[in-house]
Scaffold this motif. Structure first.
Motif, PDB file in Angstrom:
ATOM      1  N   ILE A 173       0.676  -1.044  -0.032  1.00  0.00           N
ATOM      2  CA  ILE A 173       0.000  -0.048  -0.061  1.00  0.00           C
ATOM      3  C   ILE A 173       0.872   1.113   0.007  1.00  0.00           C
ATOM      4  N   VAL A 174       2.144   1.170   0.488  1.00  0.00           N
ATOM      5  CA  VAL A 174       2.969   2.348   0.498  1.00  0.00           C
ATOM      6  C   VAL A 174       3.414   2.634  -1.014  1.00  0.00           C
ATOM      7  N   GLU A 175       4.100   1.581  -1.525  1.00  0.00           N
ATOM      8  CA  GLU A 175       4.266   1.883  -3.095  1.00  0.00           C
ATOM      9  C   GLU A 175       3.390   2.008  -3.989  1.00  0.00           C
ATOM     10  N   MET A 176       2.082   1.776  -3.762  1.00  0.00           N
ATOM     11  CA  MET A 176       0.997   1.981  -4.502  1.00  0.00           C
ATOM     12  C   MET A 176       0.355   3.246  -4.227  1.00  0.00           C
ATOM     13  N   GLY A 177       0.942   3.906  -3.439  1.00  0.00           N
ATOM     14  CA  GLY A 177       0.710   5.478  -2.999  1.00  0.00           C
ATOM     15  C   GLY A 177      -0.828   5.743  -2.395  1.00  0.00           C
ATOM     16  N   LEU A 178      -1.229   4.558  -1.744  1.00  0.00           N
ATOM     17  CA  LEU A 178      -2.490   4.466  -0.935  1.00  0.00           C
ATOM     18  C   LEU A 178      -2.472   5.149   0.388  1.00  0.00           C
ATOM     19  N   VAL A 179      -1.004   5.247   1.033  1.00  0.00           N
ATOM     20  CA  VAL A 179      -0.877   5.811   2.281  1.00  0.00           C
ATOM     21  C   VAL A 179      -0.738   7.430   2.149  1.00  0.00           C
ATOM     22  N   LYS A 180      -1.694   8.056   2.797  1.00  0.00           N
ATOM     23  CA  LYS A 180      -1.674   9.411   2.450  1.00  0.00           C
ATOM     24  C   LYS A 180      -0.880  10.172   3.450  1.00  0.00           C
ATOM     25  N   SER A 181      -1.014   9.497   4.960  1.00  0.00           N
ATOM     26  CA  SER A 181      -0.484  10.119   6.004  1.00  0.00           C
ATOM     27  C   SER A 181      -0.198   9.240   7.242  1.00  0.00           C
ATOM     28  N   VAL A 182       0.730   9.342   8.186  1.00  0.00           N
ATOM     29  CA  VAL A 182       0.854   8.760   9.264  1.00  0.00           C
ATOM     30  C   VAL A 182       1.244   9.619  10.483  1.00  0.00           C
ATOM     31  N   ALA A 183       0.312   9.391  11.498  1.00  0.00           N
ATOM     32  CA  ALA A 183       0.724  10.385  12.436  1.00  0.00           C
ATOM     33  C   ALA A 183       0.528   9.593  13.938  1.00  0.00           C
ATOM     34  N   VAL A 184       1.842  10.087  14.726  1.00  0.00           N
ATOM     35  CA  VAL A 184       1.838   9.335  15.926  1.00  0.00           C
ATOM     36  C   VAL A 184       1.721  10.326  17.328  1.00  0.00           C
ATOM     37  N   ASP A 185       0.919  10.107  18.016  1.00  0.00           N
ATOM     38  CA  ASP A 185       0.611  10.711  19.270  1.00  0.00           C
ATOM     39  C   ASP A 185       0.661  10.113  20.495  1.00  0.00           C
ATOM     40  N   GLY A 186       1.797   9.904  20.856  1.00  0.00           N
ATOM     41  CA  GLY A 186       2.084   8.924  22.104  1.00  0.00           C
ATOM     42  C   GLY A 186       1.999   7.593  21.651  1.00  0.00           C
ATOM     43  N   GLY A 187       1.017   6.810  22.221  1.00  0.00           N
ATOM     44  CA  GLY A 187       0.755   5.575  21.892  1.00  0.00           C
ATOM     45  C   GLY A 187      -0.588   5.293  20.803  1.00  0.00           C
ATOM     46  N   ASP A 188      -1.122   6.645  20.341  1.00  0.00           N
ATOM     47  CA  ASP A 188      -1.896   6.410  19.212  1.00  0.00           C
ATOM     48  C   ASP A 188      -1.405   6.798  17.943  1.00  0.00           C
ATOM     49  N   VAL A 189      -1.740   5.705  16.880  1.00  0.00           N
ATOM     50  CA  VAL A 189      -1.289   6.097  15.505  1.00  0.00           C
ATOM     51  C   VAL A 189      -2.556   6.236  14.671  1.00  0.00           C
ATOM     52  N   ALA A 190      -2.420   7.101  13.830  1.00  0.00           N
ATOM     53  CA  ALA A 190      -3.444   7.360  13.018  1.00  0.00           C
ATOM     54  C   ALA A 190      -2.938   7.264  11.470  1.00  0.00           C
ATOM     55  N   VAL A 191      -3.517   6.513  10.790  1.00  0.00           N
ATOM     56  CA  VAL A 191      -3.163   6.109   9.238  1.00  0.00           C
ATOM     57  C   VAL A 191      -4.258   6.874   8.413  1.00  0.00           C
ATOM     58  N   GLU A 192      -4.082   7.556   7.335  1.00  0.00           N
ATOM     59  CA  GLU A 192      -4.958   8.213   6.558  1.00  0.00           C
ATOM     60  C   GLU A 192      -4.412   7.349   5.232  1.00  0.00           C
ATOM     61  N   MET A 193      -5.648   6.779   4.620  1.00  0.00           N
ATOM     62  CA  MET A 193      -5.554   6.196   3.227  1.00  0.00           C
ATOM     63  C   MET A 193      -6.423   6.459   2.309  1.00  0.00           C
ATOM     64  N   ARG A 194      -5.737   6.325   1.163  1.00  0.00           N
ATOM     65  CA  ARG A 194      -6.514   6.376  -0.340  1.00  0.00           C
ATOM     66  C   ARG A 194      -7.025   5.155  -0.778  1.00  0.00           C
ATOM     67  N   LEU A 195      -8.232   5.209  -1.248  1.00  0.00           N
ATOM     68  CA  LEU A 195      -8.632   3.828  -1.985  1.00  0.00           C
ATOM     69  C   LEU A 195      -8.384   3.965  -3.333  1.00  0.00           C
ATOM     70  N   THR A 196      -8.446   2.967  -4.303  1.00  0.00           N
ATOM     71  CA  THR A 196      -8.105   3.174  -5.680  1.00  0.00           C
ATOM     72  C   THR A 196      -9.285   3.421  -6.362  1.00  0.00           C
ATOM     73  N   SER A 197     -10.658   3.000  -5.806  1.00  0.00           N
ATOM     74  CA  SER A 197     -11.734   3.432  -6.476  1.00  0.00           C
ATOM     75  C   SER A 197     -12.797   3.425  -5.298  1.00  0.00           C
ATOM     76  N   PRO A 198     -14.164   4.178  -5.739  1.00  0.00           N
ATOM     77  CA  PRO A 198     -15.069   4.357  -4.604  1.00  0.00           C
ATOM     78  C   PRO A 198     -16.069   2.938  -4.773  1.00  0.00           C
ATOM     79  N   MET A 199     -15.533   2.038  -5.631  1.00  0.00           N
ATOM     80  CA  MET A 199     -16.138   0.575  -5.765  1.00  0.00           C
ATOM     81  C   MET A 199     -15.230  -0.420  -4.824  1.00  0.00           C
ATOM     82  N   CYS A 200     -14.396   0.154  -4.020  1.00  0.00           N
ATOM     83  CA  CYS A 200     -13.435  -0.762  -3.144  1.00  0.00           C
ATOM     84  C   CYS A 200     -14.004  -1.338  -2.292  1.00  0.00           C
ATOM     85  N   HIS A 201     -14.147  -2.649  -2.100  1.00  0.00           N
ATOM     86  CA  HIS A 201     -15.049  -3.677  -1.315  1.00  0.00           C
ATOM     87  C   HIS A 201     -13.836  -4.243  -0.078  1.00  0.00           C
TER      88      HIS A 201
END
Length: 150
Positions: free
Chosen positions: A54-82
């Motif tokens: 998913i990283v090399e596909m460019g699907l990972v938009k951002s990664v944030a770490v706040d203490g023990g909390d990790v937030a990953v923001e991700m793109r889908l390749t299509s609105p039809m992604c199941h």
């Protein structure tokens, strides 16, 4: 602490430098998290045989770490992604067992942002090589069927 992925390889370059496993505050480093995200294969690329993460596909938009909390923001390749449940399971599973990670939050978009231009150069080359191989195999089989048997 965060690393943004804009298709230019920022998250990918962060993953390459994984010296710090845990930050001074005891949280997992962004670099270590990005390294783990490389283990999550995009299921559609796996179905075609290219097995791109998913990283090399460019699907990972951002990664944030706040203490023990990790937030990953991700793109889908299509609105039809199941495959959203798959991404949740894989990302939470891969990141949740890291030292310093207490909670993983994944946010996905609606599938309208992603384009092939967001893929890394290596992923684009790998995908094109696979397409070329499949085209050559198809042409070979088509030629064999068209030639008369002896």
């Amino acid at each position: 602490m965060s690393a943004e992925a804009d298709g230019s390889g920022d998250v990918d370059s962060a993953a390459a430098s994984n010296v710090d496993r845990v930050d001074a505050d005891g949280s997992a480093s962004v670099e270590r998290i990005c390294e783990r995200l490389h283990d999550v294969v995009d299921p559609c690329s796996a179905a075609t045989g290219s097995n791109l993460d998913i990283v090399e596909m460019g699907l990972v938009k951002s990664v944030a770490v706040d203490g023990g909390d990790v937030a990953v923001e991700m793109r889908l390749t299509s609105p039809m992604c199941h495959m959203v449940p798959y991404f949740y399971e894989e990302i939470e599973g891969r990141l949740g067992d890291l030292d310093g990670v207490e909670d993983v939050d994944l946010e996905t978009d609606a599938g309208f942002e992603w384009s092939e231009a967001l893929m890394t150069e290596a992923a684009t080359e790998k995908r094109q090589a696979l397409l070329d191989e499949q085209a050559a195999r198809y042409e070979s089989e088509r030629t064999e069927r068209a030639s008369p048997s002896n």
